[in-house]
Design a protein around this motif. Structure first.
Motif, PDB file in Angstrom:
ATOM      1  N   LYS A 136     108.993 103.106  52.267  1.00 32.60           N
ATOM      2  CA  LYS A 136     109.655 102.963  53.571  1.00 32.60           C
ATOM      3  C   LYS A 136     108.807 102.122  54.520  1.00 32.60           C
ATOM      4  CE  LYS A 136     112.521 107.152  53.844  1.00 32.60           C
ATOM      5  NZ  LYS A 136     112.722 108.428  54.566  1.00 32.60           N
TER       6      LYS A 136
ATOM      7  N   ALA B  13     115.620 102.651  56.083  1.00 36.30           N
ATOM      8  CA  ALA B  13     116.348 103.646  55.298  1.00 36.30           C
ATOM      9  C   ALA B  13     117.497 104.217  56.121  1.00 36.30           C
ATOM     10  CB  ALA B  13     115.404 104.759  54.867  1.00 36.30           C
TER      11      ALA B  13
ATOM     12  N   GLN C  98     119.379 108.734  52.037  1.00 32.96           N
ATOM     13  CA  GLN C  98     118.337 109.150  51.100  1.00 32.96           C
ATOM     14  C   GLN C  98     118.830 110.353  50.319  1.00 32.96           C
ATOM     15  OE1 GLN C  98     114.311 109.355  52.651  1.00 32.96           O
ATOM     16  NE2 GLN C  98     113.846 111.167  51.417  1.00 32.96           N
TER      17      GLN C  98
ATOM     18  N   ILE D 290     117.158 105.701  47.757  1.00 29.66           N
ATOM     19  CA  ILE D 290     117.211 105.306  49.164  1.00 29.66           C
ATOM     20  C   ILE D 290     118.053 104.051  49.310  1.00 29.66           C
ATOM     21  CG2 ILE D 290     115.882 104.802  51.263  1.00 29.66           C
ATOM     22  CD1 ILE D 290     113.438 105.958  49.972  1.00 29.66           C
TER      23      ILE D 290
ATOM     24  N   PHE E 270     118.737 101.002  51.940  1.00 28.46           N
ATOM     25  CA  PHE E 270     118.138 100.316  53.078  1.00 28.46           C
ATOM     26  C   PHE E 270     119.109  99.284  53.644  1.00 28.46           C
ATOM     27  CE2 PHE E 270     114.429 101.616  50.579  1.00 28.46           C
ATOM     28  CZ  PHE E 270     113.543 102.067  51.549  1.00 28.46           C
TER      29      PHE E 270
ATOM     30  N   CYS F 100     118.518 108.025  59.455  1.00 29.25           N
ATOM     31  CA  CYS F 100     118.678 108.153  58.006  1.00 29.25           C
ATOM     32  C   CYS F 100     119.293 109.514  57.659  1.00 29.25           C
ATOM     33  CB  CYS F 100     117.332 107.994  57.314  1.00 29.25           C
ATOM     34  SG  CYS F 100     117.404 108.093  55.511  1.00 29.25           S
TER      35      CYS F 100
END
Length: 236
Positions: A169, A179, A182, A198, A200, A207
């Motif tokens: 991250k 992110a 997750q 994850i 992105f 997130c």
């Protein structure tokens, strides 16, 4: 001897020429990564072609997928797997080093099940070692390349060991990638996550973090895992 192929509902993946066989990490990535409205998709380190085939099954009918693989034997087998599939016109297997790969068009979705075991002992099999270790493609190089190739509103989804999540991250944020989703994967009740997926994007927002338990007991899969993979596994 292990089975040289893995049969899914709509396609078969032969993996006897590949260092890394069909496994849960790839299946999770192929089932969980969002491909909604994606027209151009890039799979970095496609191996057998598993993830590219999974994404072809549920992406738009005209979505084009580039499946990138550095290893010659794996790229050859991925081409054979794609050729036997219903989506051979939509998937292009490219044998190339991601660090040197360039594209004139950006990708709406990029996915990767990258090399891992960063600090572990080297595997004696060189092909398998290249597939399992990130000496040939570091997280820094991976994310720098994603920054270069991802469309402004695109998504990059990766599966990594949970113990490197914070590091990845941090590297991502240096490349203006943040992110937004997750999934921490737990393989048995009471266990701790060993793998994390994850997603992105270039958009820095909160997130959403979730957990997925894959098995209630040996070969007894959870309802959540069955729901995620039902469209692929034969016996789900």
């Amino acid at each position: 001897m292990s089975n040289p192929y893995f049969q899914f509902k709509q396609f078969t993946v032969w993996h006897d020429q590949c260092a890394m066989k069909v496994g849960t990490d790839g299946v999770l990535l192929g089932a969980w990564a969002s491909v909604e409205r994606a027209r151009r998709i890039l799979d970095i380190g496609t191996g057998t072609g598993l993830v590219a085939l999974m994404l072809a099954q549920r992406s738009l009918p005209d979505a084009k997928i580039v499946a990138l693989e550095i290893d010659e034997a794996a790229a050859g087998q991925a081409r054979e797997n794609v050729a036997r599939s219903p989506w051979q016109e939509r998937i292009e297997v490219v044998q190339a080093d991601f660090k040197k790969y360039r594209s004139s068009d950006k990708f709406d979705v990029i996915v990767s099940n990258p090399p891992y075991f960063v600090d572990s002992l080297e595997c004696p099999d060189r092909q398998r070692a290249a597939a399992r270790h990130n000496d040939s493609l570091t997280y820094e190089e991976l994310l720098e390349g994603v920054n270069r190739l991802l469309a402004a509103d695109g998504l990059f989804t990766v599966v990594i060991p949970t113990d490197v999540v914070d590091r990845v991250k941090a590297i991502a944020s240096m490349n203006k990638l943040y992110a937004i989703r997750q999934l921490n994967v737990i393989t048995k009740p009471g266990g701790i996550p060993k793998r994390t997926l994850i997603a992105f994007s270039f958009s820095n927002r909160e997130c959403v973090i979730e957990e997925l338990l894959t098995e209630l007991a040996r070969h007894q899969y959870s309802e959540e895992y069955i729901a995620l993979t039902r469209e692929y596994y034969l016996n789900m």
